[in-house]
Design an enzyme around this catalytic site. Structure first.
Site, PDB file in Angstrom:
ATOM      1  N   HIS A  16      -7.566   4.907   7.498  1.00  0.00           N
ATOM      2  CA  HIS A  16      -8.879   4.625   6.930  1.00  0.00           C
ATOM      3  C   HIS A  16      -9.015   3.120   6.787  1.00  0.00           C
ATOM      4  O   HIS A  16      -8.048   2.381   6.983  1.00  0.00           O
ATOM      5  CB  HIS A  16      -9.070   5.308   5.566  1.00  0.00           C
ATOM      6  CG  HIS A  16      -8.162   4.793   4.497  1.00  0.00           C
ATOM      7  ND1 HIS A  16      -6.852   5.196   4.372  1.00  0.00           N
ATOM      8  CD2 HIS A  16      -8.358   3.893   3.498  1.00  0.00           C
ATOM      9  CE1 HIS A  16      -6.279   4.576   3.348  1.00  0.00           C
ATOM     10  NE2 HIS A  16      -7.179   3.777   2.802  1.00  0.00           N
ATOM     11  N   GLU A  63      -7.430  -2.791   7.345  1.00  0.00           N
ATOM     12  CA  GLU A  63      -7.036  -3.571   6.169  1.00  0.00           C
ATOM     13  C   GLU A  63      -6.058  -4.683   6.535  1.00  0.00           C
ATOM     14  O   GLU A  63      -6.068  -5.756   5.923  1.00  0.00           O
ATOM     15  CB  GLU A  63      -6.457  -2.632   5.116  1.00  0.00           C
ATOM     16  CG  GLU A  63      -7.520  -1.714   4.535  1.00  0.00           C
ATOM     17  CD  GLU A  63      -6.969  -0.574   3.696  1.00  0.00           C
ATOM     18  OE1 GLU A  63      -5.859  -0.716   3.144  1.00  0.00           O
ATOM     19  OE2 GLU A  63      -7.653   0.465   3.585  1.00  0.00           O
ATOM     20  N   HIS A 122      -2.858  -0.116  -3.752  1.00  0.00           N
ATOM     21  CA  HIS A 122      -3.295   1.245  -3.441  1.00  0.00           C
ATOM     22  C   HIS A 122      -4.049   1.875  -4.602  1.00  0.00           C
ATOM     23  O   HIS A 122      -3.570   1.877  -5.750  1.00  0.00           O
ATOM     24  CB  HIS A 122      -2.087   2.132  -3.113  1.00  0.00           C
ATOM     25  CG  HIS A 122      -2.469   3.573  -2.920  1.00  0.00           C
ATOM     26  ND1 HIS A 122      -3.078   4.029  -1.771  1.00  0.00           N
ATOM     27  CD2 HIS A 122      -2.360   4.665  -3.736  1.00  0.00           C
ATOM     28  CE1 HIS A 122      -3.311   5.324  -1.880  1.00  0.00           C
ATOM     29  NE2 HIS A 122      -2.895   5.736  -3.066  1.00  0.00           N
ATOM     30  N   GLU A 160       0.052   4.539   1.859  1.00  0.00           N
ATOM     31  CA  GLU A 160      -0.012   5.464   2.991  1.00  0.00           C
ATOM     32  C   GLU A 160       1.038   5.172   4.066  1.00  0.00           C
ATOM     33  O   GLU A 160       1.445   6.079   4.797  1.00  0.00           O
ATOM     34  CB  GLU A 160      -1.407   5.442   3.621  1.00  0.00           C
ATOM     35  CG  GLU A 160      -2.480   6.111   2.780  1.00  0.00           C
ATOM     36  CD  GLU A 160      -3.144   5.162   1.792  1.00  0.00           C
ATOM     37  OE1 GLU A 160      -4.125   5.574   1.142  1.00  0.00           O
ATOM     38  OE2 GLU A 160      -2.679   4.005   1.672  1.00  0.00           O
ATOM     39  N   ASP A 180       0.864  -1.174   0.000  1.00  0.00           N
ATOM     40  CA  ASP A 180       0.000   0.000   0.000  1.00  0.00           C
ATOM     41  C   ASP A 180       0.905   1.230   0.000  1.00  0.00           C
ATOM     42  O   ASP A 180       2.137   1.102   0.040  1.00  0.00           O
ATOM     43  CB  ASP A 180      -0.933  -0.026   1.208  1.00  0.00           C
ATOM     44  CG  ASP A 180      -2.230   0.739   0.992  1.00  0.00           C
ATOM     45  OD1 ASP A 180      -2.329   1.498   0.006  1.00  0.00           O
ATOM     46  OD2 ASP A 180      -3.150   0.586   1.820  1.00  0.00           O
ATOM     47  N   HIS A 230      -1.317   1.020   6.601  1.00  0.00           N
ATOM     48  CA  HIS A 230      -1.755   2.102   7.478  1.00  0.00           C
ATOM     49  C   HIS A 230      -2.756   1.568   8.484  1.00  0.00           C
ATOM     50  O   HIS A 230      -3.326   0.481   8.312  1.00  0.00           O
ATOM     51  CB  HIS A 230      -2.411   3.220   6.666  1.00  0.00           C
ATOM     52  CG  HIS A 230      -3.517   2.721   5.785  1.00  0.00           C
ATOM     53  ND1 HIS A 230      -4.788   2.483   6.250  1.00  0.00           N
ATOM     54  CD2 HIS A 230      -3.518   2.385   4.472  1.00  0.00           C
ATOM     55  CE1 HIS A 230      -5.533   2.028   5.264  1.00  0.00           C
ATOM     56  NE2 HIS A 230      -4.787   1.951   4.166  1.00  0.00           N
TER      57      HIS A 230
END
Length: 273
Positions: free
Chosen positions: A118, A137, A63, A13, A11, A107
């Site tokens: 998020h 996640e 992402h 972030e 990802d 993240h």
């Protein structure tokens, strides 16, 4: 003994130096630098895995558009899954043939103080639970890996992501490449230091993969999703098999975690429209 087979989910972030939306969207002025950093952090994990004897490595870009990694700059030892949509999203390509999964650039979940926190869709999802446990996640993807018997050995990101992962996955190794100050600011390691930590941790994890424990959710698996408003839930309930819990919350249950996850993603997709 067969060479380890390694799955890497990446990802953006949680990548070293990434702290703002200017870096996570192709329209942002810092995006190109961020995707180079993402590619470099993933390369560090690949090099570490190779150093521990990995014979097969798959990297999945997880992402946004899922086409952020700079393919020609990646270590050629890895095969790369790019593009969207794909059924298992950040875990596309996972199967029982892998020995360990590494999560790079992750993240913390929605509601956390972590950088750019998020859960799947920041504008849509308030919370997600699996079998009554609130997850981000990391937890969702650990369940998807776990149904194939694949343990998650490494996560990289900020300190909130590390704490979230360790609370759910006792055997996971966490590399903190930055310390979140607010949701949009952090104290960051120098990228070269962060990548050396990722490389070394990946090597250790791959070498010790046999001792790791997969996170296998009790079946049937129930995904519960709380949306940010009732209109989103009204749209999402059109997924067959969804159950209304309250005006903003739905559930979906299946004996197969992958099917339940695909239904969840369908709900989010409908809610976004």
């Amino acid at each position: 003994m067969a060479a380890p087979r390694v799955y890497i989910s990446a990802d953006l972030e949680g990548i070293c130096g990434v702290v703002s939306r200017d870096q996570t969207s192709p329209q942002g002025r810092e995006y190109e630098r961020a995707r180079r950093a993402m590619t470099a952090d993933v390369n560090a994990a690949i090099v570490g895995a190779r150093g521990a004897g990995a014979g097969f490595i798959v990297v999945n870009d997880g992402h946004g558009s899922m086409a952020n990694l700079i393919l020609e700059d990646l270590d050629p030892a890895a095969e790369v899954v790019l593009g969207s949509p794909k059924p298992l999203t950040q875990m596309e390509g996972i199967d029982a043939g892998f020995d360990v999964a590494l999560f790079v650039g992750y993240h913390a979940r929605m509601g956390s103080q972590g950088i750019l926190s998020h859960t799947i869709s920041g504008g849509t999802v308030a919370n997600i639970w699996i079998n009554g446990i609130v997850v981000g996640e990391t937890g969702i993807n650990a369940v998807l890996a776990g149904q194939f018997g694949v343990p998650v050995g490494l996560v990289t990101g900020d300190q909130h992501l590390a704490a979230e992962a360790k609370a759910l996955l006792p055997t996971v190794r966490a590399v903190e490449v930055k310390q979140a100050i607010t949701r949009y600011s952090a104290r960051c390691l120098h990228p070269s230091k962060a990548r050396e930590l990722i490389r070394a941790a990946a090597a250790d994890v791959v070498a010790g993969a046999k001792a790791l424990t997969p996170y296998e959710a009790v079946r049937p698996v129930t995904f519960r999703i709380q949306f940010k408003d009732s209109g989103m839930a009204d749209a999402a309930v059109r997924i067959p098999g969804s159950v209304v819990i309250d005006p903003v919350t739905l559930e979906y249950t299946d004996t197969d975690a992958s099917r339940a996850f695909i239904a969840l993603r369908g709900m989010i997709g409908l809610a976004q429209t």
